[in-house]
Design a protein around this motif. Sequence first.
Motif, mmCIF file in Angstrom:
data_model
loop_
_atom_site.group_PDB
_atom_site.id
_atom_site.type_symbol
_atom_site.label_atom_id
_atom_site.label_comp_id
_atom_site.label_asym_id
_atom_site.label_seq_id
_atom_site.Cartn_x
_atom_site.Cartn_y
_atom_site.Cartn_z
ATOM 1 N N ILE A 47 27.419 29.469 36.166
ATOM 2 C CA ILE A 47 27.563 30.235 34.925
ATOM 3 C C ILE A 47 26.246 30.925 34.593
ATOM 4 N N GLU A 48 25.142 30.179 34.660
ATOM 5 C CA GLU A 48 23.833 30.737 34.341
ATOM 6 C C GLU A 48 23.514 31.924 35.247
ATOM 7 N N GLU A 49 23.756 31.761 36.554
ATOM 8 C CA GLU A 49 23.424 32.809 37.518
ATOM 9 C C GLU A 49 24.303 34.042 37.332
ATOM 10 N N ARG A 50 25.625 33.845 37.171
ATOM 11 C CA ARG A 50 26.544 34.981 37.078
ATOM 12 C C ARG A 50 26.375 35.730 35.760
ATOM 13 N N VAL A 51 26.208 35.007 34.672
ATOM 14 C CA VAL A 51 26.067 35.670 33.368
ATOM 15 C C VAL A 51 24.772 36.472 33.317
ATOM 16 N N LYS A 52 23.678 35.899 33.781
ATOM 17 C CA LYS A 52 22.407 36.630 33.762
ATOM 18 C C LYS A 52 22.472 37.889 34.622
ATOM 19 N N ARG A 53 23.137 37.789 35.770
ATOM 20 C CA ARG A 53 23.262 38.951 36.649
ATOM 21 C C ARG A 53 24.049 40.074 35.968
ATOM 22 N N VAL A 54 25.137 39.715 35.324
ATOM 23 C CA VAL A 54 25.979 40.726 34.669
ATOM 24 C C VAL A 54 25.294 41.295 33.430
ATOM 25 N N LEU A 55 24.597 40.462 32.683
ATOM 26 C CA LEU A 55 23.865 40.961 31.516
ATOM 27 C C LEU A 55 22.788 41.953 31.941
ATOM 28 N N GLU A 56 22.170 41.700 33.081
ATOM 29 C CA GLU A 56 21.171 42.632 33.583
ATOM 30 C C GLU A 56 21.824 43.941 34.018
ATOM 31 N N GLN A 57 22.981 43.846 34.669
ATOM 32 C CA GLN A 57 23.699 45.041 35.113
ATOM 33 C C GLN A 57 24.121 45.921 33.938
ATOM 34 N N THR A 58 24.441 45.294 32.816
ATOM 35 C CA THR A 58 24.930 46.039 31.656
ATOM 36 C C THR A 58 23.842 46.293 30.612
ATOM 37 N N GLY A 59 22.598 45.958 30.926
ATOM 38 C CA GLY A 59 21.498 46.228 30.004
ATOM 39 C C GLY A 59 21.489 45.345 28.779
ATOM 40 N N LEU A 60 22.012 44.119 28.894
ATOM 41 C CA LEU A 60 22.127 43.229 27.739
ATOM 42 C C LEU A 60 21.264 41.979 27.845
ATOM 43 N N LEU A 61 20.478 41.849 28.900
ATOM 44 C CA LEU A 61 19.758 40.601 29.137
ATOM 45 C C LEU A 61 18.822 40.264 27.972
ATOM 46 N N SER A 62 18.160 41.261 27.412
ATOM 47 C CA SER A 62 17.229 41.003 26.302
ATOM 48 C C SER A 62 17.959 40.655 25.003
ATOM 49 N N LEU A 63 19.281 40.843 24.989
ATOM 50 C CA LEU A 63 20.079 40.566 23.778
ATOM 51 C C LEU A 63 20.929 39.316 23.934
ATOM 52 N N PRO B 142 33.095 36.452 17.233
ATOM 53 C CA PRO B 142 31.981 36.638 16.282
ATOM 54 C C PRO B 142 31.088 35.408 16.147
ATOM 55 N N HIS B 143 31.620 34.214 16.490
ATOM 56 C CA HIS B 143 30.840 32.976 16.305
ATOM 57 C C HIS B 143 30.015 32.615 17.541
ATOM 58 N N LEU B 144 30.139 33.399 18.616
ATOM 59 C CA LEU B 144 29.387 33.126 19.839
ATOM 60 C C LEU B 144 28.356 34.225 20.068
ATOM 61 N N ASP B 145 27.188 33.833 20.610
ATOM 62 C CA ASP B 145 26.198 34.858 20.920
ATOM 63 C C ASP B 145 26.619 35.623 22.176
ATOM 64 N N VAL B 146 25.820 36.609 22.569
ATOM 65 C CA VAL B 146 26.173 37.475 23.691
ATOM 66 C C VAL B 146 26.363 36.657 24.967
ATOM 67 N N PHE B 147 25.425 35.757 25.268
ATOM 68 C CA PHE B 147 25.522 34.952 26.487
ATOM 69 C C PHE B 147 26.826 34.155 26.510
ATOM 70 N N GLU B 148 27.138 33.491 25.395
ATOM 71 C CA GLU B 148 28.330 32.635 25.368
ATOM 72 C C GLU B 148 29.621 33.452 25.378
ATOM 73 N N ASN B 149 29.604 34.649 24.793
ATOM 74 C CA ASN B 149 30.776 35.521 24.893
ATOM 75 C C ASN B 149 31.075 35.853 26.353
ATOM 76 N N VAL B 150 30.021 36.199 27.092
ATOM 77 C CA VAL B 150 30.210 36.576 28.498
ATOM 78 C C VAL B 150 30.568 35.350 29.341
ATOM 79 N N ALA B 151 30.034 34.188 28.974
ATOM 80 C CA ALA B 151 30.274 32.965 29.754
ATOM 81 C C ALA B 151 31.627 32.319 29.453
#
Length: 355
Positions: free
Chosen positions: A116-132, A94-103
């Motif tokens: 980390i930046e490249e892999r997290v952004k790729r996965v967030l895009e795959q799951t429709g979470l990049l804007s969040l 709960p204390h981490l944002d979406v990016f940091e949870n995934v990272a």
Amino acid sequence: MAQGIRIAGLNKLFPGPDGTSVAAVKDVNLEIAEGKLVTLLGPSGCGKTTLLRMIAGFEEPTSGDIWFGDKRINDEPPNTRDAAMVFQSYAIFPHLDVFENVAFGLRLRKFSKADIEERVKRVLEQTGLLSLARRSPNQLSGGQQQRVALARCIVMEPRVLLFDEPLSNLDAKLRDQMRIEIRELQQRLGITSIYVTHDQVEAMSISDDIVVMNGGVVEQVGSPHTVYARPASRFVADFIGKANFVSATVVDKNSVEVAGKTLTLPGTPGLEKKSRVTLVVRPEAVRLDAAKGDFIGTVSRVMFLGNIAEYLIKIPGIGYWLVDSPNPGETGLFEVGQAVHLSPSRPSIHVLDRA
């Protein structure tokens, strides 16, 4: 890269209240092909979650072996099995944002900042979470939180993905949406996956194969169509969907008699003359008509459900049948007390208890 899973003679015993052992999983043998999604389906207490936890490494088998590809993993701890689990409870921080949870897992494994930046952004895009990416979990819907949990697993690029009833906390509409997303993502990534649920519709809609379990035992393994249309046991037929069970007497190798009516069943050889069998007749495989049919009965109950009308019909000499009639808005409804004729589709009739 994905890999197949093989389970051989797997058993799990738990201590019982009187000093005896209780078998939660009994002699399970199972092969899951590389890149496939297989669902463990059954009622509460059937052993499906225990089996999943043994595959994940959270429970130790009493006996038997688990293989990922050509590697026996019984003695491997969970963190070295190259498997990731999506839990029912999301388990996001709960204390981490979406990016940091995934990272989070990548940082624990000391990946570089650029990786980390490249892999997290790729996965967030795959799951429709990049804007969040910079939102906190309390700003997300239930479906979005579940996507974060899924993204956190996928970003580690596991060879095996495990799902422990991941959608049970969502409302019906979100469940429908998320199971489509999970299936499409799994197919796109090609990760070998095992999915646990007690929801038959969920299992039917996302699986390459379904493993139906009951009392710790595997009752049947097959495609969704096979376990529905050709169930191996009465339990499977009754648990998956709705079914009418009809007692019949074999007339010859291709026909049976039900309440004085002979039904020819094409493609059902091997019936022993004069033996008693049980027929599985699905409600949607019965046609209703006001004037003609194989059997005549009386409507006992009508439930209008929009796309179908569900009838309960009493048939003399047979008992009650459930019948699902499509498109009642166009065809109209039969009324309680009305006489109707019923004709089951011959190719859809499945014979159980064959001699």
